[in-house]
Write an enzyme that holds these catalytic residues in place. Structure first.
Site, mmCIF file in Angstrom:
data_model
loop_
_atom_site.group_PDB
_atom_site.id
_atom_site.type_symbol
_atom_site.label_atom_id
_atom_site.label_comp_id
_atom_site.label_asym_id
_atom_site.label_seq_id
_atom_site.Cartn_x
_atom_site.Cartn_y
_atom_site.Cartn_z
ATOM 1 N N ARG A 23 0.825 -1.214 0.000
ATOM 2 C CA ARG A 23 0.000 0.000 0.000
ATOM 3 C C ARG A 23 0.855 1.259 0.000
ATOM 4 O O ARG A 23 0.434 2.319 -0.471
ATOM 5 C CB ARG A 23 -0.907 -0.025 1.238
ATOM 6 C CG ARG A 23 -2.053 0.940 1.176
ATOM 7 C CD ARG A 23 -2.890 0.892 2.446
ATOM 8 N NE ARG A 23 -2.143 1.319 3.591
ATOM 9 C CZ ARG A 23 -2.149 0.714 4.782
ATOM 10 N NH1 ARG A 23 -2.880 -0.360 4.975
ATOM 11 N NH2 ARG A 23 -1.423 1.167 5.770
ATOM 12 N N TYR A 50 -13.997 22.653 -10.538
ATOM 13 C CA TYR A 50 -14.646 21.413 -11.001
ATOM 14 C C TYR A 50 -15.827 21.117 -10.065
ATOM 15 O O TYR A 50 -15.675 21.142 -8.844
ATOM 16 C CB TYR A 50 -13.581 20.321 -10.935
ATOM 17 C CG TYR A 50 -13.980 18.942 -11.358
ATOM 18 C CD1 TYR A 50 -14.455 18.682 -12.644
ATOM 19 C CD2 TYR A 50 -13.826 17.867 -10.483
ATOM 20 C CE1 TYR A 50 -14.779 17.397 -13.032
ATOM 21 C CE2 TYR A 50 -14.151 16.572 -10.870
ATOM 22 C CZ TYR A 50 -14.625 16.343 -12.142
ATOM 23 O OH TYR A 50 -14.927 15.065 -12.513
ATOM 24 N N ASP A 107 -5.841 22.934 -8.868
ATOM 25 C CA ASP A 107 -6.194 21.879 -9.818
ATOM 26 C C ASP A 107 -5.648 22.322 -11.176
ATOM 27 O O ASP A 107 -6.156 23.256 -11.794
ATOM 28 C CB ASP A 107 -7.723 21.704 -9.850
ATOM 29 C CG ASP A 107 -8.182 20.594 -10.784
ATOM 30 O OD1 ASP A 107 -7.427 20.233 -11.708
ATOM 31 O OD2 ASP A 107 -9.310 20.094 -10.596
ATOM 32 N N LYS A 116 -6.979 12.529 -17.481
ATOM 33 C CA LYS A 116 -7.140 13.304 -18.700
ATOM 34 C C LYS A 116 -5.912 13.138 -19.597
ATOM 35 O O LYS A 116 -5.749 12.116 -20.218
ATOM 36 C CB LYS A 116 -7.422 14.768 -18.345
ATOM 37 C CG LYS A 116 -8.569 14.928 -17.329
ATOM 38 C CD LYS A 116 -9.918 14.514 -17.884
ATOM 39 C CE LYS A 116 -11.013 14.286 -16.845
ATOM 40 N NZ LYS A 116 -11.260 15.392 -15.936
HETATM 41 C C1 LIG Z 1 -11.905 15.233 -14.657
HETATM 42 C C2 LIG Z 1 -11.445 16.254 -13.712
HETATM 43 C C3 LIG Z 1 -11.187 15.941 -12.384
HETATM 44 C C4 LIG Z 1 -11.481 14.577 -11.787
HETATM 45 O O1 LIG Z 1 -10.797 13.494 -12.339
HETATM 46 P P1 LIG Z 1 -11.433 12.037 -12.115
HETATM 47 O O2 LIG Z 1 -10.343 11.084 -12.442
HETATM 48 O O3 LIG Z 1 -12.611 11.948 -13.038
HETATM 49 O O4 LIG Z 1 -11.859 11.934 -10.687
HETATM 50 C C5 LIG Z 1 -10.707 16.932 -11.562
HETATM 51 N N1 LIG Z 1 -10.491 18.175 -12.018
HETATM 52 C C6 LIG Z 1 -10.733 18.519 -13.287
HETATM 53 C C7 LIG Z 1 -10.450 19.919 -13.730
HETATM 54 C C8 LIG Z 1 -11.221 17.576 -14.182
HETATM 55 O O5 LIG Z 1 -11.500 17.942 -15.432
#
Ligand SMILES: *Cc1c(COP(=O)(O)O)cnc(C)c1O
Length: 393
Positions: free
Chosen positions: A59, A112, A184, A209
């Site tokens: 872990r 988000y 973010d 992404k």
């Molecule tokens: C998609 C996204 C997230 C979350 O990612 P997940 O893997 O779907 O949890 C967070 N911040 C932004 C800006 C995003 O576009």
């Protein structure tokens, strides 16, 4: 063959190829192996009781997860990096690392949406006071700081509506007050914007992404330095968060082509956006790399490139016409997430959840992700869909 240095010393295009690999350690194989395992055996009693081991328990990391963490850490210019099973879990883990009962948290209004939900539900239940602020506030953030303000959360450009924040100005003021900043940075990735180099304490990305790049993975990353890194590392460990070695290996595979893919997403995205700006059905574009965009000055000052995700506001059109447009698209899939090789389109509306700002759009709003296809084909697809929109008016 020599073991590589784990520091970023070359250009990003070189580093995404070089970092997080050590063929000397793995019998010459180019990529680190996918190591499965929970128990790690210690060679002696002394090693066991004095914790003298590189790995201690599955872990807590293994060579596969460590390889990706090391590479991302160098690209972010951080002291430490951890992986989480999704982008959202990276955000929630980082927030839990820095705020607690009685603390005040400032969150950008354009964050988000699931980030807001976490703040409004779990953080609020834990006794954290949350205030949303205008993404364009810049140095004005000073006026929102209270004696118990512990952290400021940023996201730039904003989710769905793409407002650019003055990150250095906000980071400077927060730092002067001893307040932790979290950002973010999913849209730009550390290739086009390095939050820590602009004064941010904790850089967060949804690796789901662009790092993944193939719509086949959920992954999150958190990078930080100093006191913030110690808090993130401890909280991540205490929450028991870990990522499968297969997912970490997919993240590392995505990293190798991140720079070439991003360049194409950027160029193709701009080509499609410029074409859209000329169309009679379009009111305006939301794309900070366009000269006409309100956030262009900040984008050119701070960012080294743009991704393939942007917004377009249409002139007023009835919903059946908008439906005809979406249903006519052949190359654009309709679905959430983005950053993969494929183009996507979704309608969006921020009016029902923003609280510090008022979202206004002249007509239907669409978010496009421009994939790796030929831009001329994508433009032709949009053109025939606009014809269907006009016919359905
Ligand atoms: C998609 C996204 C997230 C979350 O990612 P997940 O893997 O779907 O949890 C967070 N911040 C932004 C800006 C995003 O576009």
């Amino acid at each position: 063959m020599k073991s590589p240095s784990p520091e970023a010393i070359f250009a990003p295009a070189t580093e995404v190829v070089r970092l997080g690999r050590d063929p000397v350690r793995f019998d010459g194989f180019v990529n680190p192996p996918v190591v499965r395992g929970s128990t790690v055996l210690y060679p002696s009693y002394d090693d066991l009781v004095r914790h003298k081991a590189r790995y201690t328990y599955g872990r807590r990391g293994n060579p596969t997860t460590e390889a990706l963490e090391t590479a991302l850490n160098a690209l972010e210019g951080a002291e430490g990096t951890v992986l989480t099973p999704s982008g959202l879990s990276a955000i929630t883990t980082a927030l839990l690392a820095v705020v607690g009962s009685g603390d005040h948290l400032l969150v950008v209004d354009t964050a988000y949406r699931p980030t807001r939900r976490f703040c409004d539900t779990i953080l609020t239940r834990l006794g954290v006071e949350v205030t949303y602020y205008d993404p364009l506030i810049g140095a004005g953030i000073d006026g929102l700081i209270k004696p118990n303000t512990r952290a400021v959360f940023l996201e730039s450009p904003g989710s769905q509506s793409f407002e650019m924040q003055d990150v250095p100005a906000i980071a400077r003021i927060a730092r002067a007050h001893g307040i932790t900043t979290l950002m973010d940075n999913t849209w730009a990735t550390p290739i086009y914007f390095r939050p820590l180099a602009h004064g941010i304490d904790i850089s967060i990305s949804a690796g789901t992404k662009y790092l993944s790049g193939h719509a086949d993975l959920n992954l999150g990353t958190i990078s930080a330095s100093g006191e913030a890194w110690r808090k993130v590392q401890t909280t991540h460990g205490d929450l028991g968060i870990c990522v499968s070695p297969e997912d970490a290996a997919l993240g590392s595979r995505g990293l190798r082509t991140l720079v070439v893919r991003l360049e194409r997403h950027w160029r193709s995205g701009l080509a499609v956006a410029r074409w859209l700006a000329e169309q009679p059905q379009v009111a305006r574009l939301l794309h900070p790399a366009l000269e006409s965009d309100a956030g262009h000055a900040i984008w050119s000052r701070d960012f080294a490139g743009a991704s393939g995700l942007f917004g377009v506001i249409l002139k007023p059109a009835p919903e059946p016409a908008v439906a005809a447009f979406f249903d006519a698209l052949v190359l654009f899939g309709m679905g959430y997430s983005w950053g993969g090789f494929e183009s996507l389109a979704i309608p969006f509306d921020c009016s029902d959840y923003r609280t510090a700002t008022q979202w206004r759009a002249e007509g239907p709003a669409i978010r496009l992700h421009i994939g790796l296809e030929e831009p001329a084909d994508l433009i032709a697809d949009l053109a025939q869909a606009f014809a269907k929109l006009d016919a359905a008016r």
